[in-house]
Write a protein that holds these residues in place. Structure first.
Motif, PDB file in Angstrom:
ATOM      1  N   VAL A 206       0.857  -1.197   0.000  1.00 34.04           N
ATOM      2  CA  VAL A 206       0.000   0.000   0.000  1.00 34.04           C
ATOM      3  C   VAL A 206       0.886   1.237   0.000  1.00 34.04           C
ATOM      4  CG1 VAL A 206      -1.794   1.292   1.230  1.00 34.04           C
ATOM      5  CG2 VAL A 206      -1.794  -1.211   1.319  1.00 34.04           C
ATOM      6  N   MET A 207       0.525   2.235  -0.806  1.00 38.05           N
ATOM      7  CA  MET A 207       1.144   3.554  -0.731  1.00 38.05           C
ATOM      8  C   MET A 207       0.020   4.576  -0.625  1.00 38.05           C
ATOM      9  SD  MET A 207       1.915   6.695  -2.014  1.00 38.05           S
ATOM     10  CE  MET A 207       1.541   6.657  -3.769  1.00 38.05           C
ATOM     11  N   ILE A 208       0.043   5.398   0.428  1.00 35.46           N
ATOM     12  CA  ILE A 208      -0.971   6.432   0.604  1.00 35.46           C
ATOM     13  C   ILE A 208      -0.292   7.777   0.833  1.00 35.46           C
ATOM     14  CG2 ILE A 208      -2.920   5.017   1.323  1.00 35.46           C
ATOM     15  CD1 ILE A 208      -2.100   5.361   4.218  1.00 35.46           C
ATOM     16  N   SER A 209      -0.866   8.805   0.217  1.00 32.10           N
ATOM     17  CA  SER A 209      -0.266  10.140   0.254  1.00 32.10           C
ATOM     18  C   SER A 209      -1.327  11.168   0.621  1.00 32.10           C
ATOM     19  CB  SER A 209       0.324  10.469  -1.126  1.00 32.10           C
ATOM     20  OG  SER A 209       0.806  11.786  -1.178  1.00 32.10           O
ATOM     21  N   SER A 210      -1.040  12.008   1.620  1.00 32.99           N
ATOM     22  CA  SER A 210      -1.989  13.005   2.130  1.00 32.99           C
ATOM     23  C   SER A 210      -3.203  12.283   2.707  1.00 32.99           C
ATOM     24  CB  SER A 210      -2.400  14.000   1.041  1.00 32.99           C
ATOM     25  OG  SER A 210      -1.258  14.637   0.494  1.00 32.99           O
ATOM     26  N   VAL A 211      -3.008  11.748   3.899  1.00 31.85           N
ATOM     27  CA  VAL A 211      -3.904  10.727   4.437  1.00 31.85           C
ATOM     28  C   VAL A 211      -5.187  11.318   5.026  1.00 31.85           C
ATOM     29  CG1 VAL A 211      -4.093   8.830   6.078  1.00 31.85           C
ATOM     30  CG2 VAL A 211      -1.907   9.272   4.941  1.00 31.85           C
ATOM     31  N   LEU A 212      -6.310  10.807   4.525  1.00 27.40           N
ATOM     32  CA  LEU A 212      -7.622  11.120   5.067  1.00 27.40           C
ATOM     33  C   LEU A 212      -8.098   9.899   5.841  1.00 27.40           C
ATOM     34  CD1 LEU A 212     -10.008  13.253   5.006  1.00 27.40           C
ATOM     35  CD2 LEU A 212     -11.030  11.713   3.312  1.00 27.40           C
ATOM     36  N   PRO A 213      -8.036   9.919   7.166  1.00 29.80           N
ATOM     37  CA  PRO A 213      -8.426   8.741   7.946  1.00 29.80           C
ATOM     38  C   PRO A 213      -9.920   8.447   7.830  1.00 29.80           C
ATOM     39  CG  PRO A 213      -7.165  10.324   9.271  1.00 29.80           C
ATOM     40  CD  PRO A 213      -7.566  11.017   8.008  1.00 29.80           C
ATOM     41  N   VAL A 214     -10.289   7.252   8.236  1.00 27.12           N
ATOM     42  CA  VAL A 214     -11.705   6.886   8.199  1.00 27.12           C
ATOM     43  C   VAL A 214     -12.513   7.695   9.204  1.00 27.12           C
ATOM     44  CG1 VAL A 214     -11.363   4.567   7.278  1.00 27.12           C
ATOM     45  CG2 VAL A 214     -11.211   4.942   9.747  1.00 27.12           C
ATOM     46  N   ASP A 215     -11.866   8.247  10.217  1.00 26.45           N
ATOM     47  CA  ASP A 215     -12.588   9.030  11.238  1.00 26.45           C
ATOM     48  C   ASP A 215     -12.311  10.526  11.122  1.00 26.45           C
ATOM     49  OD1 ASP A 215      -9.953   8.988  12.059  1.00 26.45           O
ATOM     50  OD2 ASP A 215     -10.414   8.754  14.190  1.00 26.45           O
TER      51      ASP A 215
END
Length: 481
Positions: A206-215
């Motif tokens: 997984v690579m994620i950038s500018s993270v928007l959490p589920v909460d």
């Protein structure tokens, strides 16, 4: 015979990878210069019922350019929610060029976006559209008309992140892929995280950038985070001698501009993207929105002290032009119906309004966007998402997390919090990075790190520190270029 034509002919002869989804060679204006394979795949709008109305998803595979072809492709989730990943295809190809050598890239316009039954709301044209995009979240009358039109054939409660990622996983299975490398930016990081939670056995990296959490509960922290981003810009300007000498008080300049516009909008001469003269009524809220959007990009941060100084001195032209350009570019990028279905269900439903209003006090942005978005969701038919949706995503999968140190909307503290329950993750805080990283010097290393993650199948051993040291933000602009 050139390489592209040869590749196209070879692909025409390739067998279909999966028995349930037939892809055919195609060319798309969005992704020029690539021999693509395209198709559509139908899913039930109501996935839980497994019957009834179906939605046709637009599917594009960018085939690996060289042999051997590895069996695990990249799936990329776009931001918004509501932005078409196929429209963003050129950016994906550029950023993942090293990975594309030996791996396919799978692009699926998720339900409600792009070529997958886009849930859009009609918008006015010209200057009125630009001003509305700056001043209001959405006009109440226009929102009502949009809802009534979309409800005639759509169940708007069926457009959630859970359904989105389950659709994409069904496409994966139909194409015969067993494992995938999942990537996403902004809202796409939430989709990637939910995919990891719902389909962990299918995820290789997984690579994620500018993270928007589920909460994240958008827009609960919007004003607070925007203020923090502005304050970091002010501190960076003060630490740079040339910027501090030219613009000793950006906060005072912003206060002066907003105070002037609070007395009433000011008409500003601007040019549209065709160079034609236009007039923009720049309001107090419109200026605040413009500052917020400028903080999204290093290039915007670089010119912000200059634009505020000019505006505070009486010349609103450069700030007005920035407002026009930003609003024109963003107003049609996202399918607003999908945006509302997702955020009303997953974010706004869990917002503590009293706490959000408290957090907005004392910020330059204030609570106008909070109030508008909460009001918009009152009448929007949204799914009843359980509170368990907000629980952290837990995994041991290899994860690379990128977060801009100056991000005014998905701050570093969110990325750190997400990383705590992703036990195979590593986090790189990008110096000078904002919500995006374009215009920074040395950011090529970010693409290399992503390629190495996928090549190794592990986040261990990645030279995050070396990459961090190589990145520099450009100096602040002290004159209009």
């Amino acid at each position: 015979m050139n390489r592209l034509v040869l590749a196209f002919l070879l692909l025409s002869a390739l067998p279909v990878r999966g028995a349930r989804l037939e892809l055919t060679p195609c060319r798309l204006p969005e992704i020029e210069g690539e021999a693509l394979r395209c198709g559509t795949y139908e899913v039930f709008e109501d996935r839980a019922a497994g019957k009834g109305r179906k939605i046709a998803l637009r599917v594009v595979v960018i085939p690996a350019r060289e042999t051997p072809v590895e069996p695990d492709p990249v799936i990329y989730f776009e931001g918004g929610p509501g932005v078409s990943i196929v429209q963003s295809g050129p950016d994906v190809v550029r950023e993942l060029a090293a990975i594309l050598k030996h791996r396919d890239i799978l692009l699926v316009d998720v339900r409600g976006t792009g070529g997958s039954h886009r849930l859009d709301c009609p918008r006015p044209d010209g200057g009125q559209a630009v001003e509305q995009a700056l001043d209001t979240f959405m006009d109440p009358a226009a929102l009502r008309r949009c809802r009534e039109a979309l409800e005639k054939e759509n169940d708007l409660t069926r457009y959630t992140t859970d359904s989105i990622v389950d659709d994409v996983d069904e496409v994966r299975a139909a194409l015969g892929y067993s494992k995938v490398n999942v990537m996403g930016a902004s809202y796409g990081t939430r989709a990637a995280l939910v995919y990891l939670r719902r389909h962990p056995e299918r995820v290789r990296t997984v690579m994620i950038s500018s993270v928007l959490p589920v909460d994240a509960r958008v827009p609960m922290y919007l004003a607070e985070h925007t203020q923090a981003g502005f304050d970091r810009m002010v501190a960076d300007c003060a630490a740079e001698p040339a910027c501090h000498a030219a613009f000793p008080d950006p906060k005072g300049d912003l206060d002066a501009v907003l105070a002037r516009l609070a007395a009433g909008p000011v008409e500003v001469a601007v040019q549209d993207d065709e160079g034609k003269a236009q007039r923009l009524r720049l309001s107090r809220n419109g200026a605040a929105q413009t500052v917020r959007y400028l903080l999204y990009r290093p290039a915007g941060i670089r010119v912000l002290p200059l634009l505020l100084r000019r505006a505070a001195a009486g010349d609103l032209g450069p700030l007005g032009q920035a407002a026009w350009d930003i609003a024109s570019a963003t107003r049609s990028a996202s399918a607003q119906g999908l945006y509302l279905s997702v955020t009303c269900a997953e974010d706004v439903a869990f917002v503590d309004r009293a706490e959000a209003e408290k957090l907005a006090r004392g910020t330059f942005f204030g609570d106008f966007r909070l109030r508008q978005q909460l009001e918009a969701c009152k009448g929007w038919p949204a799914a009843k998402v359980p509170a368990s949706f907000l629980e952290p995503v837990r995994s041991n999968a290899p994860v690379l997390i990128l977060s801009g140190e100056n991000d005014p909307t998905t701050p570093v503290e969110w990325a750190r919090k997400v990383s705590e329950t992703l036990h195979g993750s590593r986090l790189l805080v990008v110096p000078g990075g904002s919500h995006v990283f374009y215009n920074l010097e040395g950011i090529e290393c970010l693409d290399r790190l992503t390629a190495e993650l996928v090549e190794r199948g592990s986040a261990e051993g990645l030279d995050l520190e070396g990459c961090r040291r190589s990145i520099r933000r450009p100096p602040f602009a002290t004159s209009l270029e």
